[in-house]
Design a protein around this motif. Structure first.
Motif, PDB file in Angstrom:
ATOM      1  N   PHE A  45      -1.596   1.455   6.826  1.00  0.00           N
ATOM      2  CA  PHE A  45      -0.525   0.931   5.982  1.00  0.00           C
ATOM      3  C   PHE A  45       0.414   2.025   5.482  1.00  0.00           C
ATOM      4  O   PHE A  45       1.189   1.829   4.565  1.00  0.00           O
ATOM      5  CB  PHE A  45      -1.137   0.143   4.812  1.00  0.00           C
ATOM      6  CG  PHE A  45      -2.037  -0.965   5.287  1.00  0.00           C
ATOM      7  CD1 PHE A  45      -1.490  -2.134   5.805  1.00  0.00           C
ATOM      8  CD2 PHE A  45      -3.416  -0.833   5.268  1.00  0.00           C
ATOM      9  CE1 PHE A  45      -2.308  -3.144   6.281  1.00  0.00           C
ATOM     10  CE2 PHE A  45      -4.241  -1.836   5.739  1.00  0.00           C
ATOM     11  CZ  PHE A  45      -3.686  -2.995   6.242  1.00  0.00           C
ATOM     12  N   PHE A  62      -4.546 -10.425   6.716  1.00  0.00           N
ATOM     13  CA  PHE A  62      -5.237  -9.298   6.084  1.00  0.00           C
ATOM     14  C   PHE A  62      -6.670  -9.696   5.777  1.00  0.00           C
ATOM     15  O   PHE A  62      -6.937 -10.802   5.301  1.00  0.00           O
ATOM     16  CB  PHE A  62      -4.506  -8.907   4.798  1.00  0.00           C
ATOM     17  CG  PHE A  62      -5.130  -7.779   4.033  1.00  0.00           C
ATOM     18  CD1 PHE A  62      -5.396  -6.560   4.638  1.00  0.00           C
ATOM     19  CD2 PHE A  62      -5.444  -7.922   2.689  1.00  0.00           C
ATOM     20  CE1 PHE A  62      -5.962  -5.506   3.926  1.00  0.00           C
ATOM     21  CE2 PHE A  62      -6.000  -6.877   1.970  1.00  0.00           C
ATOM     22  CZ  PHE A  62      -6.262  -5.667   2.593  1.00  0.00           C
ATOM     23  N   TYR A  64     -10.165  -8.326   3.793  1.00  0.00           N
ATOM     24  CA  TYR A  64     -10.612  -7.346   2.812  1.00  0.00           C
ATOM     25  C   TYR A  64     -11.891  -7.804   2.129  1.00  0.00           C
ATOM     26  O   TYR A  64     -12.208  -8.999   2.129  1.00  0.00           O
ATOM     27  CB  TYR A  64      -9.519  -7.081   1.784  1.00  0.00           C
ATOM     28  CG  TYR A  64      -9.229  -8.219   0.836  1.00  0.00           C
ATOM     29  CD1 TYR A  64      -9.673  -8.182  -0.489  1.00  0.00           C
ATOM     30  CD2 TYR A  64      -8.495  -9.336   1.232  1.00  0.00           C
ATOM     31  CE1 TYR A  64      -9.396  -9.207  -1.380  1.00  0.00           C
ATOM     32  CE2 TYR A  64      -8.215 -10.362   0.350  1.00  0.00           C
ATOM     33  CZ  TYR A  64      -8.670 -10.296  -0.949  1.00  0.00           C
ATOM     34  OH  TYR A  64      -8.410 -11.335  -1.832  1.00  0.00           O
ATOM     35  N   GLU A 189       1.514 -14.835  -0.605  1.00  0.00           N
ATOM     36  CA  GLU A 189       0.110 -14.640  -0.235  1.00  0.00           C
ATOM     37  C   GLU A 189      -0.529 -16.017  -0.230  1.00  0.00           C
ATOM     38  O   GLU A 189      -0.516 -16.714  -1.252  1.00  0.00           O
ATOM     39  CB  GLU A 189      -0.574 -13.729  -1.244  1.00  0.00           C
ATOM     40  CG  GLU A 189      -2.061 -13.549  -1.036  1.00  0.00           C
ATOM     41  CD  GLU A 189      -2.701 -12.771  -2.181  1.00  0.00           C
ATOM     42  OE1 GLU A 189      -3.945 -12.832  -2.287  1.00  0.00           O
ATOM     43  OE2 GLU A 189      -1.980 -12.123  -2.956  1.00  0.00           O
ATOM     44  N   THR A 210       4.723  -6.526   2.539  1.00  0.00           N
ATOM     45  CA  THR A 210       3.303  -6.884   2.610  1.00  0.00           C
ATOM     46  C   THR A 210       2.422  -5.645   2.473  1.00  0.00           C
ATOM     47  O   THR A 210       1.397  -5.678   1.767  1.00  0.00           O
ATOM     48  CB  THR A 210       2.993  -7.595   3.939  1.00  0.00           C
ATOM     49  OG1 THR A 210       3.759  -8.796   4.023  1.00  0.00           O
ATOM     50  CG2 THR A 210       1.506  -7.939   4.033  1.00  0.00           C
ATOM     51  N   ALA A 211       2.815  -4.551   3.117  1.00  0.00           N
ATOM     52  CA  ALA A 211       2.033  -3.312   3.020  1.00  0.00           C
ATOM     53  C   ALA A 211       1.942  -2.835   1.575  1.00  0.00           C
ATOM     54  O   ALA A 211       0.901  -2.314   1.155  1.00  0.00           O
ATOM     55  CB  ALA A 211       2.657  -2.238   3.900  1.00  0.00           C
ATOM     56  N   ILE A 214      -0.701  -4.975  -0.040  1.00  0.00           N
ATOM     57  CA  ILE A 214      -2.014  -4.631   0.515  1.00  0.00           C
ATOM     58  C   ILE A 214      -2.517  -3.311  -0.065  1.00  0.00           C
ATOM     59  O   ILE A 214      -3.705  -3.181  -0.394  1.00  0.00           O
ATOM     60  CB  ILE A 214      -1.940  -4.581   2.053  1.00  0.00           C
ATOM     61  CG1 ILE A 214      -1.847  -5.994   2.616  1.00  0.00           C
ATOM     62  CG2 ILE A 214      -3.158  -3.854   2.630  1.00  0.00           C
ATOM     63  CD1 ILE A 214      -1.666  -6.067   4.117  1.00  0.00           C
ATOM     64  N   ARG A 215      -1.633  -2.335  -0.185  1.00  0.00           N
ATOM     65  CA  ARG A 215      -2.051  -1.056  -0.777  1.00  0.00           C
ATOM     66  C   ARG A 215      -2.530  -1.253  -2.218  1.00  0.00           C
ATOM     67  O   ARG A 215      -3.482  -0.607  -2.661  1.00  0.00           O
ATOM     68  CB  ARG A 215      -0.908  -0.048  -0.712  1.00  0.00           C
ATOM     69  CG  ARG A 215      -0.675   0.522   0.690  1.00  0.00           C
ATOM     70  CD  ARG A 215       0.228   1.739   0.658  1.00  0.00           C
ATOM     71  NE  ARG A 215       1.581   1.393   0.256  1.00  0.00           N
ATOM     72  CZ  ARG A 215       2.573   1.102   1.095  1.00  0.00           C
ATOM     73  NH1 ARG A 215       2.358   1.106   2.408  1.00  0.00           N
ATOM     74  NH2 ARG A 215       3.777   0.812   0.649  1.00  0.00           N
ATOM     75  N   ILE A 217      -4.005  -3.941  -3.371  1.00  0.00           N
ATOM     76  CA  ILE A 217      -5.333  -4.542  -3.261  1.00  0.00           C
ATOM     77  C   ILE A 217      -6.372  -3.467  -2.955  1.00  0.00           C
ATOM     78  O   ILE A 217      -7.455  -3.422  -3.559  1.00  0.00           O
ATOM     79  CB  ILE A 217      -5.344  -5.624  -2.165  1.00  0.00           C
ATOM     80  CG1 ILE A 217      -4.432  -6.791  -2.561  1.00  0.00           C
ATOM     81  CG2 ILE A 217      -6.772  -6.117  -1.901  1.00  0.00           C
ATOM     82  CD1 ILE A 217      -4.242  -7.831  -1.468  1.00  0.00           C
ATOM     83  N   MET A 218      -6.051  -2.581  -2.042  1.00  0.00           N
ATOM     84  CA  MET A 218      -6.977  -1.524  -1.655  1.00  0.00           C
ATOM     85  C   MET A 218      -7.218  -0.545  -2.800  1.00  0.00           C
ATOM     86  O   MET A 218      -8.349  -0.078  -3.004  1.00  0.00           O
ATOM     87  CB  MET A 218      -6.434  -0.794  -0.431  1.00  0.00           C
ATOM     88  CG  MET A 218      -6.347  -1.670   0.800  1.00  0.00           C
ATOM     89  SD  MET A 218      -5.448  -0.918   2.197  1.00  0.00           S
ATOM     90  CE  MET A 218      -6.545   0.420   2.618  1.00  0.00           C
ATOM     91  N   PHE A 227     -11.295  -2.778   5.342  1.00  0.00           N
ATOM     92  CA  PHE A 227      -9.994  -3.429   5.333  1.00  0.00           C
ATOM     93  C   PHE A 227      -9.448  -3.460   6.761  1.00  0.00           C
ATOM     94  O   PHE A 227      -9.534  -2.462   7.491  1.00  0.00           O
ATOM     95  CB  PHE A 227      -9.003  -2.671   4.443  1.00  0.00           C
ATOM     96  CG  PHE A 227      -9.420  -2.580   3.003  1.00  0.00           C
ATOM     97  CD1 PHE A 227      -9.180  -3.616   2.119  1.00  0.00           C
ATOM     98  CD2 PHE A 227     -10.059  -1.435   2.523  1.00  0.00           C
ATOM     99  CE1 PHE A 227      -9.561  -3.524   0.788  1.00  0.00           C
ATOM    100  CE2 PHE A 227     -10.436  -1.331   1.195  1.00  0.00           C
ATOM    101  CZ  PHE A 227     -10.191  -2.385   0.319  1.00  0.00           C
ATOM    102  N   ALA A 229      -6.240  -5.611   9.443  1.00  0.00           N
ATOM    103  CA  ALA A 229      -5.088  -6.504   9.461  1.00  0.00           C
ATOM    104  C   ALA A 229      -4.551  -6.671  10.867  1.00  0.00           C
ATOM    105  O   ALA A 229      -4.751  -5.809  11.743  1.00  0.00           O
ATOM    106  CB  ALA A 229      -3.986  -5.977   8.543  1.00  0.00           C
TER     107      ALA A 229
END
Length: 236
Positions: A45, A62, A64, A189, A210-211, A214-215, A217-218, A227, A229
């Motif tokens: 990402f 994605f 996770y 989402e 989106t990235a 996602i970052r 979330i991570m 993780f 995708a």
């Protein structure tokens, strides 16, 4: 007079889908989805990895780790915040509630197609579901999916088609699938475990926006590493 307890609804369970572009491409292309679009792995990402994703992209799936203490806490806070403050939901966004155990991969795919209907160029179970779901309530959509034997069949075929041995339908799986897509110029989402779509704001670049989410979330679970995708991109 003795009270009779209400019958307990039997849980429906499906084989978990493997996050494998070959499996997913076969699944969509055999069931009415435009064959000029295909899933590709996303390898990271960071800007360099994102630059390798074939464009244009219609959605990102994605995967996770879910149900961690951090994840559960965040989900509760997010739901309470949205219920209190509200959020914009565009007229074309469609959401399904998941009740079938281990079906989060299929739910992510249905969310992707329901919110990108132009991809449904041929007949098939996905077009039928999306067309029937128009105007339905949450409960009606639940029954639509639970009672669809054709959907259960294509899911079972895909579930057994991965590179690894397919787990049992009742197996405990510690990852969860969600879909991110641009609908009505907003990034949504779409998660069957959440009570409604999550609007992440105006979408100017689906991959980059989106990235960013996602970052986040991570970063909430920095000790988790599982993780993955895929992006659905147009070929050529």
């Amino acid at each position: 007079m003795e009270d009779k307890a209400a019958p307990v609804k039997e849980r429906i369970s499906w084989i978990p889908l493997e996050l494998n572009p070959d499996v997913w491409n076969k699944l969509i292309h055999e069931n009415g989805v435009d064959k000029t679009w295909a899933f590709n792995d996303i390898y990271g990402f960071d800007p360099e990895s994102l630059g390798l994703i074939p464009q244009p992209v219609s959605a990102i799936i994605f995967v996770y780790p879910t149900m961690t203490e951090t994840d559960l806490k965040f989900r509760k806070q997010e739901e309470q915040r949205i219920l209190k403050e509200g959020q914009f939901l565009g007229p074309n966004v469609m959401h399904f509630k998941q009740t079938i155990y281990n079906a989060c991969g299929m739910m992510a795919l249905i969310h992707l197609l329901a919110n990108n209907r132009a991809l449904l160029t041929g007949p098939g179970v996905f077009r039928e579901i999306v067309e029937q779901a128009d105007g339905m309530t949450v409960d009606q959509r639940i029954k639509l999916l639970e009672n669809n034997k054709r959907l259960a069949y294509v899911h079972e075929i895909a579930g057994k088609d991965g590179q690894t041995n397919a787990p049992a339908p009742e197996a405990e799986v510690d990852v969860h699938y969600v879909c991110f897509t641009d609908t009505d110029d907003h990034l949504y989402e779409l998660d069957g475990d959440k009570p409604f779509p999550i609007n992440h704001g105006l979408c100017t670049d689906l991959v980059k926006d989106t990235a960013r989410v996602i970052r986040q979330i991570m970063e909430r679970d920095p000790n988790e590493k599982n993780f993955s995708a895929m992006a659905l991109s147009r070929l050529g």
